[in-house]
Design a protein around this motif. Structure first.
Motif, PDB file in Angstrom:
ATOM      1  N   GLY A 160      14.739  -2.090   1.974  1.00  0.00           N
ATOM      2  CA  GLY A 160      15.237  -0.775   2.368  1.00  0.00           C
ATOM      3  C   GLY A 160      15.422   0.197   1.231  1.00  0.00           C
ATOM      4  N   TYR A 161      15.067  -0.184  -0.009  1.00  0.00           N
ATOM      5  CA  TYR A 161      15.212   0.702  -1.171  1.00  0.00           C
ATOM      6  C   TYR A 161      14.269   1.913  -1.032  1.00  0.00           C
ATOM      7  N   GLU A 162      14.768   3.087  -1.380  1.00  0.00           N
ATOM      8  CA  GLU A 162      13.926   4.283  -1.303  1.00  0.00           C
ATOM      9  C   GLU A 162      12.904   4.260  -2.431  1.00  0.00           C
ATOM     10  N   LEU A 163      11.641   4.211  -2.064  1.00  0.00           N
ATOM     11  CA  LEU A 163      10.571   4.145  -3.056  1.00  0.00           C
ATOM     12  C   LEU A 163      10.337   5.508  -3.702  1.00  0.00           C
ATOM     13  N   PHE A 164      10.154   6.512  -2.887  1.00  0.00           N
ATOM     14  CA  PHE A 164       9.981   7.876  -3.374  1.00  0.00           C
ATOM     15  C   PHE A 164      10.063   8.814  -2.179  1.00  0.00           C
ATOM     16  N   ARG A 165      10.195  10.076  -2.494  1.00  0.00           N
ATOM     17  CA  ARG A 165      10.204  11.107  -1.454  1.00  0.00           C
ATOM     18  C   ARG A 165       9.179  12.170  -1.810  1.00  0.00           C
ATOM     19  N   HIS A 166       8.867  13.014  -0.840  1.00  0.00           N
ATOM     20  CA  HIS A 166       7.876  14.063  -1.063  1.00  0.00           C
ATOM     21  C   HIS A 166       8.563  15.413  -0.899  1.00  0.00           C
ATOM     22  N   ASN A 167       8.995  15.984  -2.020  1.00  0.00           N
ATOM     23  CA  ASN A 167       9.722  17.253  -1.993  1.00  0.00           C
ATOM     24  C   ASN A 167       8.773  18.434  -1.852  1.00  0.00           C
ATOM     25  N   ASN A 168       9.256  19.465  -1.208  1.00  0.00           N
ATOM     26  CA  ASN A 168       8.474  20.676  -1.015  1.00  0.00           C
ATOM     27  C   ASN A 168       8.590  21.585  -2.233  1.00  0.00           C
ATOM     28  N   GLN A 169       7.473  22.153  -2.690  1.00  0.00           N
ATOM     29  CA  GLN A 169       7.436  23.083  -3.825  1.00  0.00           C
ATOM     30  C   GLN A 169       8.172  22.524  -5.041  1.00  0.00           C
ATOM     31  N   VAL A 170       7.851  21.275  -5.367  1.00  0.00           N
ATOM     32  CA  VAL A 170       8.587  20.578  -6.418  1.00  0.00           C
ATOM     33  C   VAL A 170       8.432  21.255  -7.774  1.00  0.00           C
ATOM     34  N   VAL A 171       7.249  21.776  -8.092  1.00  0.00           N
ATOM     35  CA  VAL A 171       7.039  22.382  -9.408  1.00  0.00           C
ATOM     36  C   VAL A 171       7.797  23.700  -9.532  1.00  0.00           C
ATOM     37  N   LYS A 172       7.694  24.546  -8.525  1.00  0.00           N
ATOM     38  CA  LYS A 172       8.389  25.833  -8.570  1.00  0.00           C
ATOM     39  C   LYS A 172       9.899  25.646  -8.663  1.00  0.00           C
ATOM     40  N   ARG A 173      10.430  24.789  -7.835  1.00  0.00           N
ATOM     41  CA  ARG A 173      11.883  24.569  -7.817  1.00  0.00           C
ATOM     42  C   ARG A 173      12.354  23.943  -9.124  1.00  0.00           C
ATOM     43  N   SER A 174      11.592  22.988  -9.633  1.00  0.00           N
ATOM     44  CA  SER A 174      11.975  22.333 -10.885  1.00  0.00           C
ATOM     45  C   SER A 174      11.922  23.304 -12.062  1.00  0.00           C
ATOM     46  N   LEU A 175      10.893  24.156 -12.090  1.00  0.00           N
ATOM     47  CA  LEU A 175      10.798  25.163 -13.159  1.00  0.00           C
ATOM     48  C   LEU A 175      11.998  26.096 -13.142  1.00  0.00           C
ATOM     49  N   ALA A 176      12.397  26.530 -11.959  1.00  0.00           N
ATOM     50  CA  ALA A 176      13.559  27.422 -11.853  1.00  0.00           C
ATOM     51  C   ALA A 176      14.820  26.737 -12.378  1.00  0.00           C
TER      52      ALA A 176
ATOM     53  N   ARG B 239       0.839  -1.183   0.000  1.00  0.00           N
ATOM     54  CA  ARG B 239       0.000   0.000   0.000  1.00  0.00           C
ATOM     55  C   ARG B 239       0.884   1.247   0.000  1.00  0.00           C
ATOM     56  N   LYS B 240       0.548   2.224  -0.843  1.00  0.00           N
ATOM     57  CA  LYS B 240       1.348   3.448  -0.926  1.00  0.00           C
ATOM     58  C   LYS B 240       1.196   4.248   0.367  1.00  0.00           C
ATOM     59  N   PRO B 241       2.310   4.558   1.035  1.00  0.00           N
ATOM     60  CA  PRO B 241       2.218   5.324   2.278  1.00  0.00           C
ATOM     61  C   PRO B 241       1.915   6.793   2.015  1.00  0.00           C
ATOM     62  N   GLU B 242       1.226   7.427   2.942  1.00  0.00           N
ATOM     63  CA  GLU B 242       0.960   8.855   2.871  1.00  0.00           C
ATOM     64  C   GLU B 242       2.121   9.600   3.513  1.00  0.00           C
ATOM     65  N   LEU B 243       2.715  10.509   2.770  1.00  0.00           N
ATOM     66  CA  LEU B 243       3.895  11.222   3.254  1.00  0.00           C
ATOM     67  C   LEU B 243       3.605  12.694   3.455  1.00  0.00           C
ATOM     68  N   ALA B 244       4.233  13.268   4.459  1.00  0.00           N
ATOM     69  CA  ALA B 244       4.208  14.715   4.650  1.00  0.00           C
ATOM     70  C   ALA B 244       5.371  15.314   3.879  1.00  0.00           C
ATOM     71  N   MET B 245       5.378  16.643   3.756  1.00  0.00           N
ATOM     72  CA  MET B 245       6.442  17.313   3.023  1.00  0.00           C
ATOM     73  C   MET B 245       7.811  16.997   3.645  1.00  0.00           C
TER      74      MET B 245
END
Length: 221
Positions: free
Chosen positions: A45-61, A29-35
């Motif tokens: 122990g493999y990192e599945l994914f992370r939850h980055n803050n302001q991912v769209v703004k930072r990526s656009l820059a 089951r996909k875990p719910e992550l906070a920022m």
């Protein structure tokens, strides 16, 4: 019995609530992550994914910065070579032209270098820019999904780091017979490579997919 019951429970869940580990293939089951949090596989122990803050703004820059660096990285002098009083300025583009003009099998190599060091990296940046823009402006997300699929098929074809290693090796070999001096293009090329690495880390795929799919907004923009 417990494993069978757990499998049956997972089978009843919708696909968007499931995640599979890329290393050991564990379905969970996909875990719910906070920022700022990250999820790891409980088995390997493999990192599945992370939850980055302001991912769209930072990526656009970062994408805009990479696009601005692209032209000087490819067309500004990477190094100047002085041999017997004669000097020549070399750029990524002039290197491609030199290989092509040499004829024979080098023409094929020139095409490969052109695609891997100039065309595909630029195409990837443009796709990332359009995908992020579709999320930011909330327009054309269906086209953004299509472009992002293309991007994932192209991720392994851009080889700027290989080209950079070739430049460094050439400079080391030329030290004994010539006097190479660094040009602004080399610094822009290194900066472009670093920005692209930073962009890959920042532009978390699962957040981009969720935004493009129009589901619950997990990427803060």
């Amino acid at each position: 019995m417990t494993d069978a019951a757990g499998s049956n429970q997972l089978a009843d869940l919708p696909l968007e609530q499931l995640v599979g580990c890329h290393e050991c293939d564990l379905l969970m089951r996909k875990p719910e992550l906070a920022m700022g949090e990250r999820a790891s596989c409980p088995r390997c122990g493999y990192e599945l994914f992370r939850h980055n803050n302001q991912v769209v703004k930072r990526s656009l820059a970062l994408v805009v910065a990479a696009l601005l660096l692209y032209v000087p990285a490819c067309f500004f002098p990477i190094m100047q070579i002085n041999v017997l009083g004669q000097s020549s300025l070399d750029t990524v583009w002039s290197g491609v032209l030199s290989l092509y003009e040499a004829g024979g099998v080098l023409q094929t190599i020139a095409v490969v270098v052109f695609l891997s060091s100039m065309v595909i990296p630029l195409f990837k940046l443009l796709i990332q820019f359009l995908v992020l823009l579709s999320i930011r402006l909330d327009i054309g997300r269906s086209y953004g999904l299509y472009l992002y699929r293309i991007y994932h098929h192209m991720r392994e074809w851009g080889m700027l780091e290989v080209y950079l290693m070739g430049i460094l090796v050439s400079m080391v070999k030329l030290i004994d017979i010539a006097k190479p001096s660094l040009g602004v293009g080399l610094f822009c090329f290194v900066a472009l490579l670093l920005v692209q690495v930073w962009l890959e880390v920042t532009m978390e795929p699962h957040q981009i997919w969720e935004e493009l799919a129009g589901g619950d907004a997990h990427a803060n923009h």
